[in-house]
Write a protein that holds these residues in place. Structure first.
Motif, PDB file in Angstrom:
ATOM      1  N   LYS A  33       0.556  -1.103  -0.187  1.00  0.00           N
ATOM      2  CA  LYS A  33      -0.276   0.356   0.243  1.00  0.00           C
ATOM      3  C   LYS A  33       0.725   1.211   0.163  1.00  0.00           C
ATOM      4  O   LYS A  33       1.755   1.829   0.077  1.00  0.00           O
ATOM      5  N   CYS A  36       2.635   7.685   0.694  1.00  0.00           N
ATOM      6  CA  CYS A  36       2.476   9.069   0.054  1.00  0.00           C
ATOM      7  C   CYS A  36       3.434   9.152  -1.880  1.00  0.00           C
ATOM      8  O   CYS A  36       3.870   7.662  -1.462  1.00  0.00           O
ATOM      9  N   SER A  57      -4.638  10.267   4.564  1.00  0.00           N
ATOM     10  CA  SER A  57      -4.437  11.403   3.179  1.00  0.00           C
ATOM     11  C   SER A  57      -2.135  10.766   2.626  1.00  0.00           C
ATOM     12  O   SER A  57      -1.972  11.648   1.578  1.00  0.00           O
ATOM     13  N   LYS A 240      -4.115  14.390  -0.496  1.00  0.00           N
ATOM     14  CA  LYS A 240      -5.070  13.892  -0.831  1.00  0.00           C
ATOM     15  C   LYS A 240      -4.280  12.289  -1.579  1.00  0.00           C
ATOM     16  O   LYS A 240      -3.649  12.090  -2.155  1.00  0.00           O
ATOM     17  N   GLU A 241      -4.721  11.121  -0.915  1.00  0.00           N
ATOM     18  CA  GLU A 241      -4.156   9.471  -1.546  1.00  0.00           C
ATOM     19  C   GLU A 241      -2.554   9.227  -1.853  1.00  0.00           C
ATOM     20  O   GLU A 241      -2.029   9.049  -2.043  1.00  0.00           O
ATOM     21  N   LYS A 243      -0.725  12.206  -2.543  1.00  0.00           N
ATOM     22  CA  LYS A 243      -0.037  13.228  -3.470  1.00  0.00           C
ATOM     23  C   LYS A 243      -0.631  14.648  -2.990  1.00  0.00           C
ATOM     24  O   LYS A 243      -1.879  15.142  -1.996  1.00  0.00           O
ATOM     25  N   TYR A 261     -10.832  18.499  -4.950  1.00  0.00           N
ATOM     26  CA  TYR A 261     -10.574  18.228  -3.420  1.00  0.00           C
ATOM     27  C   TYR A 261     -10.031  19.215  -3.051  1.00  0.00           C
ATOM     28  O   TYR A 261     -10.868  18.879  -1.972  1.00  0.00           O
TER      29      TYR A 261
END
Length: 272
Positions: A33, A36, A57, A240-241, A243, A261
């Motif tokens: 997973k 960043c 995030s 976000k996610e 990035k 976002y």
């Protein structure tokens, strides 16, 4: 030859100063997973950089990496120490990194119990950092511990109380005193007002703002609270996610968000 990240920290100052810290291409995986990806930024003396985003995030992972607590899967973190030497935080020996963390760097945890020794007095918590930094005279160490308790608005007659006797807000102020007593150059703040009542949060935010301004500290602030980010930070990065989706001056990002976002985050805050 192309300019390198290290050149940015050692080159003559531009517009008044050089960065204290420079993060280049930070990427990290927990197993398969990705937490960043390719995060890049710099922190200048005296400024507070805010990292905001929803839970998951990647902002806390980035904070742990740039504070030297965790090595990235790839990327570098360069720090310009007081003497001017540029250090790659993740290539330092464990002992050298610990010394840096006790003197030039500070880390304020969301849960103050993670940053305090709950088995010794409040004064001893502050004194311990001084002793780790090389202080030796008992009277001087105790006096500075007392001064810092007063500075963070803790009654000095509580100097010998154990932290377990303190309220949540007092614990966080004690953790701040412990971190700042050695006059660090760069402090990392991980949700410093999280879990506190609104009235306690307001007092703590005023304290942090006053201390960072008076001491001209640089800081990296992680928060999910846009109001906290607006009050404390001059520049803002929205994640976000894993990035960075938007970055810039805090007021510009929050008053005129460009990324969808960021717009959603701002509108959600206004509607709350």
């Amino acid at each position: 030859m192309p300019k390198t990240a290290r050149d940015n920290l050692t080159a003559p100052p531009q517009n008044g100063d050089r960065p204290l810290l420079l993060a280049e291409g930070l990427t990290h995986y927990y197993g398969t997973k990705r937490a960043c990806r390719d995060v890049r930024f710099e922190v200048y003396p005296g400024e507070i950089l805010g990292l905001v985003g929803e839970s998951g995030s990647g902002k806390t992972t980035v904070l742990k990496i740039v504070s030297g607590q965790m090595a990235p899967s790839s990327g570098t973190v360069l720090y310009r120490e007081a003497g001017g030497a540029v250090l790659d935080l993740h290539k330092l020996s464990e002992g050298r990194r610990r010394l840096l963390a006790r003197t030039e760097l500070g880390f304020v945890h969301q849960n103050p119990r993670d940053g305090l020794n709950m088995n010794v007095s409040a004064g001893a918590n502050v004194a311990d950092r001084l002793l780790s930094g090389g202080a030796r005279l008992y009277a001087e160490v105790r006096g500075r511990a007392r001064d810092w308790l007063e500075r963070v608005e803790i009654a000095t007659d509580r100097l010998d109380d154990r932290p377990g006797q303190y309220s949540g807000g007092m614990l966080q102020r004690l953790q701040i005193a412990r971190n700042l007593v050695t006059s660090p150059r760069l402090v990392f703040l991980d949700e410093p007002t999280g879990g506190l009542d609104v009235s306690v949060q307001a007092k703590l935010l005023d304290l942090i703002r006053n201390l960072t301004g008076t001491l001209k500290l640089a800081a990296v602030l992680v928060t999910h609270d846009l109001a906290v980010a607006r009050l404390l930070s001059q520049r803002l990065m929205v994640m976000k996610e894993g990035k960075v989706v938007e970055a810039g001056l805090t007021d510009r990002v929050l008053d005129d968000p460009q990324d969808p976002y960021t717009q959603l985050l701002v509108s959600s805050t206004l509607e709350a």
